[in-house]
Design a protein around this motif. Structure first.
Motif, PDB file in Angstrom:
ATOM      1  N   SER A 195      47.410 -25.622  51.382  1.00 24.15           N
ATOM      2  CA  SER A 195      47.034 -25.644  49.976  1.00 24.15           C
ATOM      3  C   SER A 195      47.843 -26.672  49.206  1.00 24.15           C
ATOM      4  O   SER A 195      48.936 -27.071  49.616  1.00 24.15           O
ATOM      5  CB  SER A 195      47.277 -24.268  49.357  1.00 24.15           C
ATOM      6  OG  SER A 195      48.658 -24.013  49.333  1.00 24.15           O
ATOM      7  N   TYR A 225      56.943 -22.127  49.428  1.00 24.04           N
ATOM      8  CA  TYR A 225      57.339 -20.911  48.730  1.00 24.04           C
ATOM      9  C   TYR A 225      56.155 -20.033  48.366  1.00 24.04           C
ATOM     10  O   TYR A 225      56.307 -18.824  48.212  1.00 24.04           O
ATOM     11  CB  TYR A 225      58.138 -21.266  47.472  1.00 24.04           C
ATOM     12  CG  TYR A 225      59.443 -21.917  47.786  1.00 24.04           C
ATOM     13  CD1 TYR A 225      60.393 -21.247  48.558  1.00 24.04           C
ATOM     14  CD2 TYR A 225      59.748 -23.192  47.335  1.00 24.04           C
ATOM     15  CE1 TYR A 225      61.601 -21.838  48.865  1.00 24.04           C
ATOM     16  CE2 TYR A 225      60.951 -23.785  47.641  1.00 24.04           C
ATOM     17  CZ  TYR A 225      61.869 -23.111  48.400  1.00 24.04           C
ATOM     18  OH  TYR A 225      63.053 -23.704  48.704  1.00 24.04           O
ATOM     19  N   ASP A 226      54.984 -20.641  48.220  1.00 27.11           N
ATOM     20  CA  ASP A 226      53.831 -19.803  47.851  1.00 27.11           C
ATOM     21  C   ASP A 226      53.527 -18.813  48.974  1.00 27.11           C
ATOM     22  O   ASP A 226      53.264 -17.643  48.730  1.00 27.11           O
ATOM     23  CB  ASP A 226      52.616 -20.660  47.524  1.00 27.11           C
ATOM     24  CG  ASP A 226      52.269 -21.620  48.642  1.00 27.11           C
ATOM     25  OD1 ASP A 226      53.213 -22.092  49.306  1.00 27.11           O
ATOM     26  OD2 ASP A 226      51.078 -21.904  48.853  1.00 27.11           O
ATOM     27  N   GLY A 243      59.833 -25.048  52.522  1.00 25.84           N
ATOM     28  CA  GLY A 243      59.547 -25.119  51.102  1.00 25.84           C
ATOM     29  C   GLY A 243      58.165 -24.628  50.767  1.00 25.84           C
ATOM     30  O   GLY A 243      57.654 -24.878  49.685  1.00 25.84           O
ATOM     31  N   GLU A 271      52.986 -28.922  46.720  1.00 29.12           N
ATOM     32  CA  GLU A 271      53.836 -29.175  45.553  1.00 29.12           C
ATOM     33  C   GLU A 271      55.244 -28.628  45.777  1.00 29.12           C
ATOM     34  O   GLU A 271      56.243 -29.305  45.549  1.00 29.12           O
ATOM     35  CB  GLU A 271      53.215 -28.535  44.305  1.00 29.12           C
ATOM     36  CG  GLU A 271      54.025 -28.823  43.068  1.00 29.12           C
ATOM     37  CD  GLU A 271      53.272 -28.488  41.785  1.00 29.12           C
ATOM     38  OE1 GLU A 271      52.069 -28.160  41.889  1.00 29.12           O
ATOM     39  OE2 GLU A 271      53.889 -28.561  40.725  1.00 29.12           O
ATOM     40  N   TYR A 272      55.309 -27.393  46.288  1.00 25.83           N
ATOM     41  CA  TYR A 272      56.620 -26.796  46.555  1.00 25.83           C
ATOM     42  C   TYR A 272      57.380 -27.593  47.613  1.00 25.83           C
ATOM     43  O   TYR A 272      58.583 -27.796  47.519  1.00 25.83           O
ATOM     44  CB  TYR A 272      56.464 -25.350  47.022  1.00 25.83           C
ATOM     45  CG  TYR A 272      56.223 -24.365  45.905  1.00 25.83           C
ATOM     46  CD1 TYR A 272      57.164 -24.205  44.899  1.00 25.83           C
ATOM     47  CD2 TYR A 272      55.076 -23.583  45.874  1.00 25.83           C
ATOM     48  CE1 TYR A 272      56.954 -23.291  43.875  1.00 25.83           C
ATOM     49  CE2 TYR A 272      54.861 -22.667  44.864  1.00 25.83           C
ATOM     50  CZ  TYR A 272      55.802 -22.523  43.866  1.00 25.83           C
ATOM     51  OH  TYR A 272      55.600 -21.627  42.865  1.00 25.83           O
ATOM     52  N   GLU A 289      49.180 -26.128  46.474  1.00 28.38           N
ATOM     53  CA  GLU A 289      50.338 -25.429  45.927  1.00 28.38           C
ATOM     54  C   GLU A 289      51.518 -25.551  46.886  1.00 28.38           C
ATOM     55  O   GLU A 289      52.638 -25.885  46.489  1.00 28.38           O
ATOM     56  CB  GLU A 289      49.952 -23.963  45.747  1.00 28.38           C
ATOM     57  CG  GLU A 289      50.686 -23.286  44.654  1.00 28.38           C
ATOM     58  CD  GLU A 289      50.302 -21.828  44.603  1.00 28.38           C
ATOM     59  OE1 GLU A 289      49.261 -21.456  45.201  1.00 28.38           O
ATOM     60  OE2 GLU A 289      51.045 -21.064  43.998  1.00 28.38           O
ATOM     61  N   SER A 290      51.236 -25.309  48.180  1.00 29.90           N
ATOM     62  CA  SER A 290      52.291 -25.468  49.193  1.00 29.90           C
ATOM     63  C   SER A 290      52.852 -26.870  49.132  1.00 29.90           C
ATOM     64  O   SER A 290      54.068 -27.077  49.181  1.00 29.90           O
ATOM     65  CB  SER A 290      51.735 -25.237  50.592  1.00 29.90           C
ATOM     66  OG  SER A 290      51.412 -23.905  50.776  1.00 29.90           O
TER      67      SER A 290
END
Lengths: 472, 274
Positions: A365, B149-150, B147, A370-371, A367-368
């Motif tokens: 994703s 984190y989600d 990393g 970005e983190y 989102e992953s």
């Protein structure tokens, strides 16, 4: 030793004579010479000769115990128990051990008991520094036999080693002391008690200056392994480099070098660097190519920053990695693959949408992604910022290393290393004795001896034969 | 031995009736009896049946102490007391609960951020991916390190993802639990990676529920240079700090004295050699 054909047993016999003469001189050079020739003597001696030697030197009961444990048959007469010099005594025990461990069909349980007997016999009978080298070797073969008979978990062995270690410390027996530290570490690492092993390292001091190089190499190897498991890759890398440098580069040490190089490559990858191509074997070191194949595949995947390729490489070579005891370490590389991937992207693009990063790295994703990028920035892998609203990553200008003091510091470090290498060499030089005239007359002779010694050392080395199968 | 049998019967019945507090009361007494027998440091000399029984009771003691909401320290102590029973030189058959106990141990190590201990323990385990109890802490650690984190957040908050109830209870039991750890990690990343964030995105990225939560969170980090302005969260000082650091480095770089010193040093050494 001359290159002429020696009849079986003669070399062992002559070694015994040599030793009993040298016993009075208290010079470790004599024992060292015998030990260096041990593999040759071992190959030349046969069962009958060895049995006769034993029977000649010990009384009947003791000789029979040894013969039985080493699987030797003897039908002749037993001699009277003659006074035997400690050096010869130790040498015979060692020779029987070495002979038996290389012979097929000797029960490993018996081998271990033979080792135990030898260790106990020497500890009870003597306290002489001239035996240190023998003592240390005998311990090595004892623990090796325990390993072969799968007895490494035994508490008794462990406490025996601990007691012997304490005794060795009190007697300033550096050789046995360093041997026992490395053996204890091996046992602990083999049985996966990393925590205990690191405690042991913290509580003991390895006699660095007094230990032989091959032992020091092993010690550094084990330290490196402990540090790597505990995630201290920087120290681990220093230790493994020291281990490889200290190890003799002779055919006998091939096994050790292969194992050490595997670990070295893995640690270098874990620190985030890509090892040089020649670390995986080259024309100079062809023996490294095949064993390091799995690691080469891993390194390629890390270098490409391709997660799928990495997983495939891990799967293909799982068995080999497991055999080396490196699988858990190799699994940790996954995060490095991702970091490298992000770094490559950051170097290539000055500005890139997070979505594209996600696609390029095959992540689940955005989102992953970005983190992960945020984490890479925090870890100092890349120099960039993220714009959340617009969803892109912007790389910052990379700073010019040559404008900083980094090159100067690197240069300084290398100069210091060369200087200390030079100093060490000067310190370990041997000088001619004061009797200069005699020495000059003997010079020609000495040169020849030197030549012989070199050719001998090419055959054997102070690292043991058994280091060929140095692995987990 | 009689009291030991009675104790273990009481313990088992309390366990079956799910009276975990009662059962937890019995644990110290049980351990005392074990200690008298010397079986707490198991060696192959004991009768295998006794060892098996002791192992089972100790395993249950771990689970009971989790259900009874004992402190993490206590649970961990119990786990470390079970572990000697798994040593291969005892020659016991593999316990069904072994992986679960090990998984719980890994989780505890991870929660308390003892990563090197986590990895040392992992070295002992052959294929952690194949076991649901072991796979959970392993994946969690991987996500945290990468990393992702989600995913990690989902794993520790979504009840369906826990391999068993014990994991969930253990996770929620301590005050500085994994949720706080993860959030803190995210915060550390954010301050390096962003110069500013809109309030709603910050809330979203940090998994905070309300504006008030965010305000307290930012207030805690005021000295690190976090500030709320209008509708966005600013980390400006982070960039400024970096520039300041670089300036400082440059002033050190110009330290000519250092250069002169080292060059003189080299000269002296070369002189000795020549």
């Amino acid at each position: 030793m001359s290159t002429a054909v020696v009849s079986p047993g003669e070399s062992a016999q002559s070694a015994v004579t040599y030793l009993s003469k040298s016993g009075t001189s208290f010079d470790s050079r004599f024992t060292l010479k015998i030990l260096r020739n041990l593999p040759t003597i071992r190959k030349q001696v046969d069962a009958t000769n060895l049995a006769t030697l034993i029977a000649e030197h010990y009384d009947e009961t003791y000789a029979k115990t040894i013969l039985d444990l080493a699987n030797l048959n003897y039908s002749g007469e037993f001699g009277q128990s003659v006074p035997i010099s400690p050096e010869v005594d130790a040498f015979l025990h060692l020779l029987v051990q070495v002979w038996a461990i290389n012979e097929d069909g000797v029960d490993t349980e018996k081998l271990m008991r033979l080792g135990q007997l030898s260790v106990k016999h020497l500890a009870d009978s003597y306290n002489r520094r001239s035996l240190d080298h023998f003592n240390s070797k005998i311990w090595f073969y004892y623990v090796r036999a325990a390993e072969l008979s799968k007895n490494l978990f035994s508490r008794e062995l462990y406490s025996e080693m601990m007691t012997a270690y304490r005794t060795a410390c009190l007697r300033h027996d550096f050789e046995t002391q360093s041997m026992l530290i490395t053996l204890l570490l091996r046992v602990l690492i083999f049985t996966n008690q990393i925590g205990t092993a690191s405690d042991l390292v913290a509580k003991t001091t390895f006699p660095e200056g007094n230990a032989s190089n091959s032992l020091a190499a092993r010690y550094h190897y084990y330290l490196s392994r402990i540090n790597a498991v505990e995630l201290d890759y920087g120290t681990a890398y220093e230790q493994i480099t020291a281990a490889i440098r200290k190890s003799p580069h002779t055919p006998a040490a091939t096994g050790f070098l292969q194992t050490a190089n595997k670990l070295s490559v893995l640690i270098e990858l874990l620190t985030g660097d890509i090892p040089a191509r020649r670390a995986f074997g080259s024309r100079e070191q062809p023996e490294l190519i095949a064993p390091l194949q799995p690691y080469f595949a891993l390194a390629k995947a890390v270098r490409a920053g391709d997660v799928n390729q990495f997983q495939n490489a891990l799967k293909t070579h799982e068995a080999a990695l497991k055999k080396d005891g490196n699988l858990a370490l190799a699994r940790r590389l996954r995060q490095n693959v991702i970091k490298t991937g992000i770094r490559v992207i950051s170097l290539t693009y000055s500005k890139i949408p997070l979505k594209d990063i996600c696609l390029k790295l095959c992540l689940d994703s955005e989102e992953s992604a970005e983190y992960m990028v945020a984490k890479a920035i925090r870890d100092g892998v890349i120099d960039a910022t993220i714009n959340h609203q617009k969803g892109y990553m912007q790389s910052l200008d990379s700073s010019n290393v040559y404008a900083s003091t980094d090159p100067q510091e690197c240069f300084d470090e290398r100069i210091k290393f060369c200087m200390s290498l030079h100093d060490d060499n000067v310190k370990s030089l041997r000088y001619l004795s004061s009797d200069l005239k005699d020495d000059l007359r003997d010079l020609q002779e000495a040169r020849e001896r030197e030549k012989e010694l070199v050719s001998e050392m090419q055959d054997t080395s102070d690292l043991d034969d058994d280091d060929m199968d140095f692995d987990f | 031995m009689a009291s030991l049998q009675k104790l273990s019967r009481d313990f088992l019945s309390a366990f079956d009736e799910k009276k975990y507090d009662n059962a937890a009361e019995i644990i110290p007494k049980l351990k005392l009896e074990f200690a008298k027998e010397g079986i707490l440091s198991p060696t192959p000399k004991f009768d295998p049946d006794d060892l098996l029984a002791a192992r089972q009771l100790m395993e249950m003691a771990v689970l009971v102490s989790i259900f009874a909401n004992r402190t993490q320290d206590e649970v961990e102590r119990l786990i470390s007391e079970v572990q000697p029973f798994y040593s291969p030189n005892l020659g016991l058959p593999k316990s069904d609960n072994e992986n679960k106990i090990l998984g719980l141990y890994l989780l505890l190590a991870l929660t308390n951020n003892r990563i090197s201990e986590f990895h040392s323990a992992l070295e002992n385990i052959d294929n952690p991916e194949d076991d649901k109890y072991l796979n959970y802490p392993v994946l969690l650690e991987r996500w945290l390190m990468e990393g992702a984190y989600d995913k990690a957040w989902k794993a520790i908050t979504d009840t369906n993802q826990f391999p068993s109830k014990e994991f969930m209870i253990l996770m929620k039991s301590s005050s500085d639990n994994l949720e706080a750890t993860v959030r803190n990690e995210i915060a550390l990343c954010l301050e390096k990676a962003y110069t500013s964030l809109p309030v709603h995105s910050a809330k979203y990225l940090l998994y905070l529920k309300s504006d008030a939560d965010l305000q307290t969170f930012v207030a805690e980090r005021a000295e690190r240079g976090w500030q709320l302005q209008a509708q966005s969260l600013l980390f400006k000082t982070e960039v400024e700090k970096r520039i300041a650091e670089e300036d400082e480095e440059i002033s050190v770089e110009n330290n000519e004295e250092y250069l002169i010193n080292s060059v003189l040093n080299y000269a002296a050494k070369v002189d000795v050699i020549v």
